[in-house]
Motif scaffolding. Structure first.
Motif, PDB file in Angstrom:
ATOM      1  N   LEU A   1       0.760  -1.067  -0.033  1.00 28.52           N
ATOM      2  CA  LEU A   1      -0.004  -0.002   0.022  1.00 28.52           C
ATOM      3  C   LEU A   1       0.873   1.240  -0.152  1.00 28.52           C
ATOM      4  O   LEU A   1       0.500   2.274  -0.799  1.00 28.52           O
ATOM      5  CB  LEU A   1      -0.952  -0.209   1.305  1.00 28.52           C
ATOM      6  CG  LEU A   1      -2.116   0.995   1.315  1.00 28.52           C
ATOM      7  CD1 LEU A   1      -3.125   0.872   0.171  1.00 28.52           C
ATOM      8  CD2 LEU A   1      -2.943   0.844   2.554  1.00 28.52           C
TER       9      LEU A   1
ATOM     10  N   GLY B   1       0.153   2.582  -3.583  1.00 25.72           N
ATOM     11  CA  GLY B   1      -1.109   3.321  -3.182  1.00 25.72           C
ATOM     12  C   GLY B   1      -2.243   2.466  -3.436  1.00 25.72           C
ATOM     13  O   GLY B   1      -2.166   1.443  -3.850  1.00 25.72           O
ATOM     14  N   TYR B   2      -3.366   3.167  -3.159  1.00 21.65           N
ATOM     15  CA  TYR B   2      -4.840   2.405  -3.138  1.00 21.65           C
ATOM     16  C   TYR B   2      -5.027   1.959  -4.460  1.00 21.65           C
ATOM     17  O   TYR B   2      -5.645   0.568  -4.670  1.00 21.65           O
ATOM     18  CB  TYR B   2      -5.801   3.362  -2.737  1.00 21.65           C
ATOM     19  CG  TYR B   2      -7.323   2.941  -2.730  1.00 21.65           C
ATOM     20  CD1 TYR B   2      -7.595   2.040  -1.670  1.00 21.65           C
ATOM     21  CD2 TYR B   2      -8.100   3.129  -3.681  1.00 21.65           C
ATOM     22  CE1 TYR B   2      -8.862   1.511  -1.423  1.00 21.65           C
ATOM     23  CE2 TYR B   2      -9.575   2.393  -3.730  1.00 21.65           C
ATOM     24  CZ  TYR B   2      -9.750   1.799  -2.708  1.00 21.65           C
ATOM     25  OH  TYR B   2     -10.981   0.961  -2.528  1.00 21.65           O
ATOM     26  N   ASP B   3      -5.251   2.631  -5.415  1.00 22.02           N
ATOM     27  CA  ASP B   3      -5.736   2.171  -6.820  1.00 22.02           C
ATOM     28  C   ASP B   3      -4.868   1.221  -7.320  1.00 22.02           C
ATOM     29  O   ASP B   3      -5.492   0.265  -8.105  1.00 22.02           O
ATOM     30  CB  ASP B   3      -5.624   3.474  -7.828  1.00 22.02           C
ATOM     31  CG  ASP B   3      -6.759   4.499  -7.714  1.00 22.02           C
ATOM     32  OD1 ASP B   3      -7.549   4.245  -6.704  1.00 22.02           O
ATOM     33  OD2 ASP B   3      -6.376   5.752  -7.918  1.00 22.02           O
TER      34      ASP B   3
ATOM     35  N   PHE C   1      -3.405  -1.247  -5.751  1.00 19.08           N
ATOM     36  CA  PHE C   1      -3.246  -2.326  -4.550  1.00 19.08           C
ATOM     37  C   PHE C   1      -4.123  -3.368  -4.829  1.00 19.08           C
ATOM     38  O   PHE C   1      -5.230  -3.157  -5.413  1.00 19.08           O
ATOM     39  CB  PHE C   1      -3.627  -1.846  -3.208  1.00 19.08           C
ATOM     40  CG  PHE C   1      -3.541  -2.647  -2.193  1.00 19.08           C
ATOM     41  CD1 PHE C   1      -2.182  -2.706  -1.520  1.00 19.08           C
ATOM     42  CD2 PHE C   1      -4.552  -3.444  -1.610  1.00 19.08           C
ATOM     43  CE1 PHE C   1      -2.383  -3.697  -0.263  1.00 19.08           C
ATOM     44  CE2 PHE C   1      -4.589  -4.388  -0.439  1.00 19.08           C
ATOM     45  CZ  PHE C   1      -3.386  -4.485   0.054  1.00 19.08           C
TER      46      PHE C   1
ATOM     47  N   SER D   1      -0.020   8.184   2.547  1.00 16.86           N
ATOM     48  CA  SER D   1      -0.458   7.528   1.593  1.00 16.86           C
ATOM     49  C   SER D   1      -2.002   8.134   1.310  1.00 16.86           C
ATOM     50  O   SER D   1      -2.372   9.221   1.709  1.00 16.86           O
ATOM     51  CB  SER D   1      -0.951   6.131   2.481  1.00 16.86           C
ATOM     52  OG  SER D   1      -2.062   6.619   3.428  1.00 16.86           O
ATOM     53  N   ASP D   2      -2.965   7.550   0.499  1.00 18.50           N
ATOM     54  CA  ASP D   2      -4.122   8.172   0.144  1.00 18.50           C
ATOM     55  C   ASP D   2      -4.997   8.055   1.178  1.00 18.50           C
ATOM     56  O   ASP D   2      -6.474   8.485   1.027  1.00 18.50           O
ATOM     57  CB  ASP D   2      -4.773   7.187  -0.911  1.00 18.50           C
ATOM     58  CG  ASP D   2      -3.724   7.124  -2.296  1.00 18.50           C
ATOM     59  OD1 ASP D   2      -3.092   7.904  -2.525  1.00 18.50           O
ATOM     60  OD2 ASP D   2      -3.790   6.108  -3.042  1.00 18.50           O
ATOM     61  N   LEU D   3      -4.926   7.477   2.357  1.00 20.23           N
ATOM     62  CA  LEU D   3      -5.747   7.185   3.562  1.00 20.23           C
ATOM     63  C   LEU D   3      -5.282   8.230   4.627  1.00 20.23           C
ATOM     64  O   LEU D   3      -4.318   7.683   5.256  1.00 20.23           O
ATOM     65  CB  LEU D   3      -5.558   5.606   4.122  1.00 20.23           C
ATOM     66  CG  LEU D   3      -5.895   4.670   2.996  1.00 20.23           C
ATOM     67  CD1 LEU D   3      -5.567   3.243   3.445  1.00 20.23           C
ATOM     68  CD2 LEU D   3      -7.337   4.744   2.322  1.00 20.23           C
TER      69      LEU D   3
ATOM     70  N   ILE E   1      -7.291  -3.789   3.568  1.00 20.91           N
ATOM     71  CA  ILE E   1      -6.821  -2.195   3.938  1.00 20.91           C
ATOM     72  C   ILE E   1      -7.458  -1.995   4.976  1.00 20.91           C
ATOM     73  O   ILE E   1      -6.742  -1.272   6.027  1.00 20.91           O
ATOM     74  CB  ILE E   1      -7.250  -1.370   2.902  1.00 20.91           C
ATOM     75  CG1 ILE E   1      -6.378  -1.546   1.360  1.00 20.91           C
ATOM     76  CG2 ILE E   1      -6.891  -0.098   3.115  1.00 20.91           C
ATOM     77  CD1 ILE E   1      -6.900  -0.793   0.295  1.00 20.91           C
ATOM     78  N   ARG E   2      -8.571  -2.288   5.229  1.00 20.91           N
ATOM     79  CA  ARG E   2      -9.353  -1.775   6.791  1.00 20.91           C
ATOM     80  C   ARG E   2      -8.708  -2.616   7.855  1.00 20.91           C
ATOM     81  O   ARG E   2      -8.370  -2.156   9.023  1.00 20.91           O
ATOM     82  CB  ARG E   2     -10.699  -1.954   6.929  1.00 20.91           C
ATOM     83  CG  ARG E   2     -11.491  -1.238   5.788  1.00 20.91           C
ATOM     84  CD  ARG E   2     -13.155  -1.373   6.377  1.00 20.91           C
ATOM     85  NE  ARG E   2     -13.649  -2.787   5.997  1.00 20.91           N
ATOM     86  CZ  ARG E   2     -14.162  -3.150   4.738  1.00 20.91           C
ATOM     87  NH1 ARG E   2     -14.336  -2.086   4.034  1.00 20.91           N
ATOM     88  NH2 ARG E   2     -14.679  -4.183   4.537  1.00 20.91           N
TER      89      ARG E   2
ATOM     90  N   LYS F   1      -9.991  -6.474  -1.502  1.00 19.32           N
ATOM     91  CA  LYS F   1      -8.969  -5.596  -1.054  1.00 19.32           C
ATOM     92  C   LYS F   1      -9.317  -4.278   0.022  1.00 19.32           C
ATOM     93  O   LYS F   1      -8.578  -3.975   0.807  1.00 19.32           O
ATOM     94  CB  LYS F   1      -8.272  -4.850  -1.952  1.00 19.32           C
ATOM     95  CG  LYS F   1      -8.822  -3.861  -2.689  1.00 19.32           C
ATOM     96  CD  LYS F   1      -8.092  -2.878  -3.840  1.00 19.32           C
ATOM     97  CE  LYS F   1      -8.605  -1.546  -4.220  1.00 19.32           C
ATOM     98  NZ  LYS F   1      -7.834  -0.942  -5.344  1.00 19.32           N
ATOM     99  N   GLU F   2     -10.573  -3.928  -0.020  1.00 20.96           N
ATOM    100  CA  GLU F   2     -10.979  -2.960   1.012  1.00 20.96           C
ATOM    101  C   GLU F   2     -10.957  -3.582   2.315  1.00 20.96           C
ATOM    102  O   GLU F   2     -10.705  -2.764   3.299  1.00 20.96           O
ATOM    103  CB  GLU F   2     -12.316  -2.646   0.507  1.00 20.96           C
ATOM    104  CG  GLU F   2     -12.343  -1.562  -0.498  1.00 20.96           C
ATOM    105  CD  GLU F   2     -12.315  -2.202  -1.955  1.00 20.96           C
ATOM    106  OE1 GLU F   2     -12.394  -3.516  -2.136  1.00 20.96           O
ATOM    107  OE2 GLU F   2     -12.026  -1.490  -2.894  1.00 20.96           O
TER     108      GLU F   2
END
Length: 199
Positions: A23, A27-29, A31, A112-114, A58-59, A54-55
């Motif tokens: 990640l 990055g998110y996209d 991943f 990161s994007d998060l 990531i959580r 993947k969500e």
């Protein structure tokens, strides 16, 4: 590594740690569970035994990061019950030490994007989800309450404190700054920061 060599729980944690690395790298996209599986040297289907998509992974990565970071900050506060100034001092040192040891988390939380954000609007601070900031503000409120005047807490003060600590952390983690006596120098810096809090 064959799937069968992994203990059930070991693979789940390996997916989280390798997922954190990925990640931060892509990055998110970009991943994907497939890419994490390749990093873990397991079949592309193996991650689905633990995560639906993947969500969900990531959580789980974020939840693990927040638990670890929250644990470090909570421990710093609990080491000094009833002493908000020492809590503030230890929070800063623990913040720096935590991210020096776990630099992947530093990137996850702040590059990161998060991201969670802190906002100052109309003289009020908003920091939903920003765990450190909530702990910091509470320590400052406790100090000003202890001297009988919580109204003196300037909303810019926690921002000044946090940005100073985070800037120092980023420089140290990025090896742009080094100290020959890390502990003593950080103590001196914390003394200067704490002096701005005392009224």
């Amino acid at each position: 590594m064959a799937d069968g060599t992994y203990h059930h729980q070991d693979l789940k944690m390996e997916l989280i740690w390798k997922g954190l690395e990925l990640l931060n790298d892509v990055g998110y996209d970009k991943f994907s569970l497939r890419k994490v599986a390749s990093l873990c040297k397991v079949s592309h289907n193996a991650p689905y035994r633990h995560f639906r998509d993947k969500e969900e992974l990531i959580r789980a990565i974020m939840a693990q990061a927040v638990r670890d970071f929250g644990g470090a900050l909570t421990a710093a506060v609990q080491r000094h019950p009833g002493d908000p100034l020492e809590q503030l001092r230890d929070l800063g040192k623990s913040y720096i030490g935590f991210f020096m040891e776990k630099s992947d988390y530093l990137k996850l939380f702040f590059a990161s994007d998060l991201k969670e954000t802190v906002c100052l609007k109309d003289g009020r601070l908003f920091y939903d989800g920003a765990f450190l900031f909530g702990v910091l503000v509470q320590c400052l409120k406790d100090y000003y309450r202890s001297i009988g005047d919580e109204s003196k807490l300037d909303p810019l003060l926690p921002i000044e404190y946090w940005s100073s600590i985070h800037g120092l952390t980023t420089l140290l983690a990025g090896k742009k700054l080094s100290f020959d006596d890390w502990g003593r120098t950080v103590d001196q810096i914390m003394d200067r920061l704490i002096s701005r809090v005392i009224v």
